[in-house]
Design a protein around this motif. Structure first.
Motif, PDB file in Angstrom:
ATOM      1  N   THR A 157       0.937  -1.018   0.039  1.00 47.65           N
ATOM      2  CA  THR A 157       0.054   0.058   0.016  1.00 47.65           C
ATOM      3  C   THR A 157       0.868   1.291  -0.071  1.00 47.65           C
ATOM      4  O   THR A 157       1.766   1.366   0.862  1.00 47.65           O
ATOM      5  CB  THR A 157      -0.853  -0.042   1.250  1.00 47.65           C
ATOM      6  OG1 THR A 157      -1.796  -1.347   1.332  1.00 47.65           O
ATOM      7  CG2 THR A 157      -1.886   1.117   1.208  1.00 47.65           C
ATOM      8  N   ILE A 158       0.685   2.117  -1.107  1.00 48.15           N
ATOM      9  CA  ILE A 158       1.475   3.142  -1.141  1.00 48.15           C
ATOM     10  C   ILE A 158       0.357   4.280  -1.110  1.00 48.15           C
ATOM     11  O   ILE A 158      -0.224   4.386  -2.408  1.00 48.15           O
ATOM     12  CB  ILE A 158       2.455   3.375  -2.360  1.00 48.15           C
ATOM     13  CG1 ILE A 158       3.581   2.019  -2.272  1.00 48.15           C
ATOM     14  CG2 ILE A 158       3.261   4.678  -2.471  1.00 48.15           C
ATOM     15  CD1 ILE A 158       4.158   1.822  -3.574  1.00 48.15           C
TER      16      ILE A 158
ATOM     17  N   THR B  99       5.042  -0.049  -9.435  1.00 49.24           N
ATOM     18  CA  THR B  99       3.811   1.203  -9.647  1.00 49.24           C
ATOM     19  C   THR B  99       3.509   1.430 -10.967  1.00 49.24           C
ATOM     20  O   THR B  99       2.834   2.104 -11.693  1.00 49.24           O
ATOM     21  CB  THR B  99       4.454   2.726  -9.378  1.00 49.24           C
ATOM     22  OG1 THR B  99       5.710   2.560  -9.379  1.00 49.24           O
ATOM     23  CG2 THR B  99       4.438   2.516  -7.606  1.00 49.24           C
ATOM     24  N   ASP B 100       4.277   0.719 -12.042  1.00 47.09           N
ATOM     25  CA  ASP B 100       4.367   0.847 -13.462  1.00 47.09           C
ATOM     26  C   ASP B 100       4.461  -0.369 -14.308  1.00 47.09           C
ATOM     27  O   ASP B 100       5.091  -0.766 -15.073  1.00 47.09           O
ATOM     28  CB  ASP B 100       5.691   1.629 -13.864  1.00 47.09           C
ATOM     29  CG  ASP B 100       5.552   2.060 -15.203  1.00 47.09           C
ATOM     30  OD1 ASP B 100       4.235   2.043 -16.030  1.00 47.09           O
ATOM     31  OD2 ASP B 100       6.838   2.247 -15.989  1.00 47.09           O
ATOM     32  N   ARG B 101       3.401  -1.148 -13.864  1.00 48.47           N
ATOM     33  CA  ARG B 101       3.083  -2.482 -14.544  1.00 48.47           C
ATOM     34  C   ARG B 101       1.749  -2.492 -15.358  1.00 48.47           C
ATOM     35  O   ARG B 101       0.800  -2.706 -14.473  1.00 48.47           O
ATOM     36  CB  ARG B 101       3.231  -3.493 -13.706  1.00 48.47           C
ATOM     37  CG  ARG B 101       4.596  -3.903 -12.995  1.00 48.47           C
ATOM     38  CD  ARG B 101       4.940  -5.059 -12.153  1.00 48.47           C
ATOM     39  NE  ARG B 101       6.231  -4.808 -11.730  1.00 48.47           N
ATOM     40  CZ  ARG B 101       6.824  -5.422 -10.511  1.00 48.47           C
ATOM     41  NH1 ARG B 101       5.995  -6.453 -10.059  1.00 48.47           N
ATOM     42  NH2 ARG B 101       8.046  -5.237 -10.007  1.00 48.47           N
TER      43      ARG B 101
ATOM     44  N   ARG C 145      -3.188   3.795  -2.701  1.00 46.19           N
ATOM     45  CA  ARG C 145      -3.452   2.609  -3.750  1.00 46.19           C
ATOM     46  C   ARG C 145      -2.692   1.464  -3.198  1.00 46.19           C
ATOM     47  O   ARG C 145      -1.657   1.601  -2.434  1.00 46.19           O
ATOM     48  CB  ARG C 145      -2.770   3.079  -5.058  1.00 46.19           C
ATOM     49  CG  ARG C 145      -3.839   4.162  -5.642  1.00 46.19           C
ATOM     50  CD  ARG C 145      -3.310   4.308  -7.193  1.00 46.19           C
ATOM     51  NE  ARG C 145      -3.321   3.247  -7.947  1.00 46.19           N
ATOM     52  CZ  ARG C 145      -3.155   3.121  -9.146  1.00 46.19           C
ATOM     53  NH1 ARG C 145      -2.840   4.138 -10.005  1.00 46.19           N
ATOM     54  NH2 ARG C 145      -3.154   1.969  -9.729  1.00 46.19           N
ATOM     55  N   THR C 146      -3.175   0.363  -3.818  1.00 46.80           N
ATOM     56  CA  THR C 146      -2.372  -0.965  -3.593  1.00 46.80           C
ATOM     57  C   THR C 146      -1.590  -1.568  -4.793  1.00 46.80           C
ATOM     58  O   THR C 146      -2.273  -1.419  -6.049  1.00 46.80           O
ATOM     59  CB  THR C 146      -2.968  -2.038  -2.963  1.00 46.80           C
ATOM     60  OG1 THR C 146      -4.068  -2.363  -3.820  1.00 46.80           O
ATOM     61  CG2 THR C 146      -3.570  -1.844  -1.314  1.00 46.80           C
ATOM     62  N   TYR C 147      -0.571  -1.724  -4.687  1.00 44.40           N
ATOM     63  CA  TYR C 147       0.423  -2.260  -5.960  1.00 44.40           C
ATOM     64  C   TYR C 147       0.725  -3.904  -5.855  1.00 44.40           C
ATOM     65  O   TYR C 147       1.698  -3.743  -4.675  1.00 44.40           O
ATOM     66  CB  TYR C 147       1.213  -1.262  -6.145  1.00 44.40           C
ATOM     67  CG  TYR C 147       1.227  -0.010  -6.478  1.00 44.40           C
ATOM     68  CD1 TYR C 147       0.922   0.598  -7.796  1.00 44.40           C
ATOM     69  CD2 TYR C 147       0.967   1.172  -5.509  1.00 44.40           C
ATOM     70  CE1 TYR C 147       0.464   1.768  -8.078  1.00 44.40           C
ATOM     71  CE2 TYR C 147       1.010   2.351  -5.751  1.00 44.40           C
ATOM     72  CZ  TYR C 147       0.528   2.535  -6.858  1.00 44.40           C
ATOM     73  OH  TYR C 147       0.219   3.975  -7.329  1.00 44.40           O
TER      74      TYR C 147
END
Ligand SMILES: Nc1ncnc2c1ncn2[C@@H]1O[C@H](COP(=O)(O)OP(=O)(O)OP(=O)(O)O)[C@@H](O)[C@H]1O
Ligand SMILES: [Mg+2]
Length: 327
Positions: free
Chosen positions: A16-17, A280-282, A20-22
């Motif tokens: 969790t950042i 964060t970038d997938r 949002r959750t990644y």
């Protein structure tokens, strides 16, 4: 597999950042059988350590298991149960970390740290724990253990400290030992000795080993089977020989190409262009598509399934969609 010591079933771990959750791990399914030696390989940031920390119940506070689960020696592990994890940790499964200096208490003699581990998990007296600790120190190849028992971590070399960590991990005779990059900080001679030690331990005591490294060359020294991870998923899983001789995933092939070998001597080593996408970038497609020489439009838009391409061989890649069976 009849006697799975460790089973991960469709495990997902997310951070969790902010709000949002990644997901950092997705669809992680594999087993480690009793006495088996399994490697996990992949570049930095692929999720190797998170996988091992999940098995130990030691995820960072901002991470959580969001799907699937872990079964250890037939026992489903509840993410929320601290008690459940602490009863298996040390006794069923132990871990050695990359940097022993950060895992050892700098203010306590090294032998005592091993003995305390024995006292915490085995019902033994203080003198008995000391005897067990010294026996184990000798077993992992340390000499003059009487004197060494009272030494502090800063008095030891890197190789000796890693042996202390291994002794500490083995004192309660765990069924499974997880070694996360245990030799990365060591020079090559000491590295070879530690790898020998782990191999001997597996052969003589039957301790199963889950060995994590970014280096396939190191993994092949210890393991029979290897799981290749990329961007938080398993992209290939097969025996070490199969992976070395017949890699199927373009990522595995690229990892092999970057391995040093005698016939590549004198030439610059291959490095895979680009980098592992951060969590964060997938996007929706295959996370390797941007770096893959075989990528098609499908790869950029749709995530590949995991295909069974041989009795013991799985690969997550669109290239195998026609020839395999989705698992
Ligand atoms: N505390 C954290 N907060 C946010 N993201 C994290 C945290 N720890 C790890 N990650 C992310 O999770 C992913 C997997 O990390 P992990 O540490 O498992 O990688 P690794 O394969 O062990 O890499 P390395 O070879 O560098 O040890 C990475 O993308 C990383 O950035
Ligand atoms: Mg790591």
């Amino acid at each position: 597999m009849a006697n799975a010591l460790l089973e991960l079933r469709d495990l997902e771990v997310a951070f969790t950042i902010g709000k949002r959750t990644y997901p950092a791990l997705q669809h992680i399914t594999f087993q480690v059988g009793e006495k088996e030696t399994v490697g996990i390989v992949g570049e930095s940031g692929c999720g190797k350590s998170l996988t091992s920390l999940s098995v130990m119940g030691l995820l960072p506070e901002t991470a959580a298991m969001t799907k699937g689960g872990i079964v250890l020696d037939g026992r489903p592990m509840e993410a929320s149960s601290r008690e459940g994890w602490s009863t298996v940790r040390g006794k069923q499964v132990s871990m050695i970390f990359q940097n022993p200096m950060s895992a050892l208490n700098p203010l306590m003699p090294v032998g005592k740290q091993i003995a305390e581990m024995a006292m915490a998990h085995l019902s033994v007296s203080k003198p008995e724990a000391k005897r067990l600790a010294m026996d184990m120190m000798a077993k992992v190849g340390l000499s003059r253990v009487e004197r060494l028992y009272n030494d502090y971590p800063h008095q030891l070399s890197g190789g000796m400290m890693q042996r202390i960590m291994i002794a500490m991990a083995l004192i309660c005779k765990p069924k499974l030992l997880i070694a996360d990059e245990p030799t990365t900080a060591l020079d090559v001679t000491i590295q070879a000795q530690i790898l020998d030690l782990l191999r001997d331990l597996n052969e003589s005591t039957g301790t199963a080993i889950l060995f994590i490294s970014h280096d396939l060359g190191v993994i092949r020294e210890v393991c029979r089977r290897v799981i290749v991870m990329y961007a938080g998923t398993i992209v290939e899983d097969a025996s070490v020989e199969e992976i070395l001789d017949h890699p199927k995933h373009p990522y595995t092939a690229a990892l092999l190409q970057s391995l040093p070998s005698a016939d590549k001597r004198g030439r610059p080593l291959y490095t895979i262009p680009g980098r592992v996408p951060p969590i964060t970038d997938r996007g929706a497609g295959c996370p390797f598509a941007g770096r893959c020489p075989s990528a098609s439009d499908t790869c950029k838009s749709a995530a590949p399934a995991l295909w069974q391409v041989g009795a013991q061989h799985r690969v997550r890649c669109h290239l195998y969609a026609d020839g395999g069976r989705a698992v």
